[in-house]
Design a protein around this motif. Structure first.
Motif, PDB file in Angstrom:
ATOM      1  N   GLY A  53      10.216 -15.509   0.536  1.00 55.31           N
ATOM      2  CA  GLY A  53      10.981 -16.644   0.029  1.00 55.31           C
ATOM      3  C   GLY A  53      10.855 -17.870   0.914  1.00 55.31           C
ATOM      4  O   GLY A  53      10.644 -18.991   0.431  1.00 55.31           O
ATOM      5  N   VAL A  54      10.976 -17.673   2.229  1.00 57.30           N
ATOM      6  CA  VAL A  54      10.828 -18.792   3.171  1.00 57.30           C
ATOM      7  C   VAL A  54       9.436 -19.407   3.029  1.00 57.30           C
ATOM      8  O   VAL A  54       9.289 -20.631   2.993  1.00 57.30           O
ATOM      9  CB  VAL A  54      11.072 -18.314   4.621  1.00 57.30           C
ATOM     10  N   VAL A  57       9.118 -21.404  -0.360  1.00 60.63           N
ATOM     11  CA  VAL A  57       9.849 -22.678  -0.269  1.00 60.63           C
ATOM     12  C   VAL A  57       9.052 -23.689   0.557  1.00 60.63           C
ATOM     13  O   VAL A  57       8.864 -24.846   0.156  1.00 60.63           O
ATOM     14  CB  VAL A  57      11.256 -22.459   0.333  1.00 60.63           C
ATOM     15  N   LYS A  61       7.184 -27.079  -0.875  1.00 56.68           N
ATOM     16  CA  LYS A  61       7.602 -28.372  -0.308  1.00 56.68           C
ATOM     17  C   LYS A  61       6.379 -29.167   0.130  1.00 56.68           C
ATOM     18  O   LYS A  61       6.286 -30.360  -0.134  1.00 56.68           O
ATOM     19  CB  LYS A  61       8.547 -28.148   0.867  1.00 56.68           C
ATOM     20  N   MET A  67      11.536 -27.997  -6.397  1.00 58.34           N
ATOM     21  CA  MET A  67      12.192 -26.759  -6.821  1.00 58.34           C
ATOM     22  C   MET A  67      13.702 -26.914  -6.658  1.00 58.34           C
ATOM     23  O   MET A  67      14.179 -27.410  -5.648  1.00 58.34           O
ATOM     24  CB  MET A  67      11.678 -25.608  -5.951  1.00 58.34           C
ATOM     25  N   LYS A  68      14.457 -26.462  -7.667  1.00 58.75           N
ATOM     26  CA  LYS A  68      15.922 -26.511  -7.603  1.00 58.75           C
ATOM     27  C   LYS A  68      16.509 -25.195  -7.114  1.00 58.75           C
ATOM     28  O   LYS A  68      17.515 -25.180  -6.423  1.00 58.75           O
ATOM     29  CB  LYS A  68      16.507 -26.846  -8.974  1.00 58.75           C
ATOM     30  N   SER A  69      15.901 -24.078  -7.512  1.00 61.31           N
ATOM     31  CA  SER A  69      16.422 -22.772  -7.098  1.00 61.31           C
ATOM     32  C   SER A  69      15.302 -21.746  -7.075  1.00 61.31           C
ATOM     33  O   SER A  69      14.291 -21.902  -7.745  1.00 61.31           O
ATOM     34  CB  SER A  69      17.542 -22.310  -8.048  1.00 61.31           C
ATOM     35  N   LEU A  70      15.529 -20.705  -6.270  1.00 64.07           N
ATOM     36  CA  LEU A  70      14.595 -19.587  -6.178  1.00 64.07           C
ATOM     37  C   LEU A  70      15.407 -18.315  -6.055  1.00 64.07           C
ATOM     38  O   LEU A  70      16.312 -18.229  -5.221  1.00 64.07           O
ATOM     39  CB  LEU A  70      13.675 -19.731  -4.960  1.00 64.07           C
ATOM     40  N   VAL A  95      12.016 -19.261 -10.473  1.00 66.26           N
ATOM     41  CA  VAL A  95      12.154 -20.627  -9.980  1.00 66.26           C
ATOM     42  C   VAL A  95      12.671 -21.526 -11.092  1.00 66.26           C
ATOM     43  O   VAL A  95      12.263 -21.398 -12.245  1.00 66.26           O
ATOM     44  CB  VAL A  95      10.789 -21.152  -9.456  1.00 66.26           C
ATOM     45  N   SER A 111       1.690 -16.493   0.480  1.00 62.71           N
ATOM     46  CA  SER A 111       2.721 -15.800   1.240  1.00 62.71           C
ATOM     47  C   SER A 111       2.395 -14.328   1.389  1.00 62.71           C
ATOM     48  O   SER A 111       2.324 -13.805   2.502  1.00 62.71           O
ATOM     49  CB  SER A 111       4.088 -15.961   0.568  1.00 62.71           C
TER      50      SER A 111
END
Length: 144
Positions: A53-54, A57, A61, A67-70, A95, A111
């Motif tokens: 997740g990190v 994100v 970026k 992105m608003k949410s994950l 997402v 990732s």
């Protein structure tokens, strides 16, 4: 990296990392514990979700994908006999936002294959799928 784990009775352990943060681990009542914390085997999956997740994100970026949410859901299977290691792990990345599906897939792949130390430390087949604003890719199944 160092971890210190201290037995707290029955099947409970408190593990403390180099950062000073601690996690109480326990087994369920049916396994002889009290169910006071996550099972030790849940922690690698939680670590996988956090690690990937990190990365996702950060990569999105850098790609300037807003992105608003994950949300990440993980399902796994284990070997039925000892050692009951993970044999397959499936991740679903959900997402919301103005993210191109191709950008999200690239971020997930980078990732899981390159940056996430957890995914690269597990001896299991890891597959994934993703959703952007509710649209699933692939519609069925998971990608290798």
């Amino acid at each position: 990296m160092k971890i210190n784990a201290v037995w707290e009775g029955q099947h409970k352990f408190v593990a403390t990392g180099e950062t000073g943060f601690s996690v109480l681990m326990d087994t369920g009542v049916t396994d002889g514990g009290e169910g006071k914390g996550p099972k030790p085997l849940e922690l690698p999956l939680m670590g996988l979700a956090g690690c990937s997740g990190v990365d996702v994100v950060a990569i999105l970026k850098k790609m300037r994908e807003p992105m608003k949410s994950l949300k990440i859901e993980i399902d796994s299977e284990r070997n039925p006999i000892e050692p009951k290691r993970f044999t397959s792990i499936r991740l679903l990345f959900q997402v919301e936002g103005e993210v191109k599906p191709t950008s999200l897939e690239k971020a997930i792949r980078l990732s899981l294959e390159k940056y996430c130390s957890v995914s690269n430390s597990l001896n299991a087949k890891i597959t994934y799928a993703y959703e952007v604003n509710g649209q699933r890719y692939p519609q069925e199944g998971y990608l290798d």
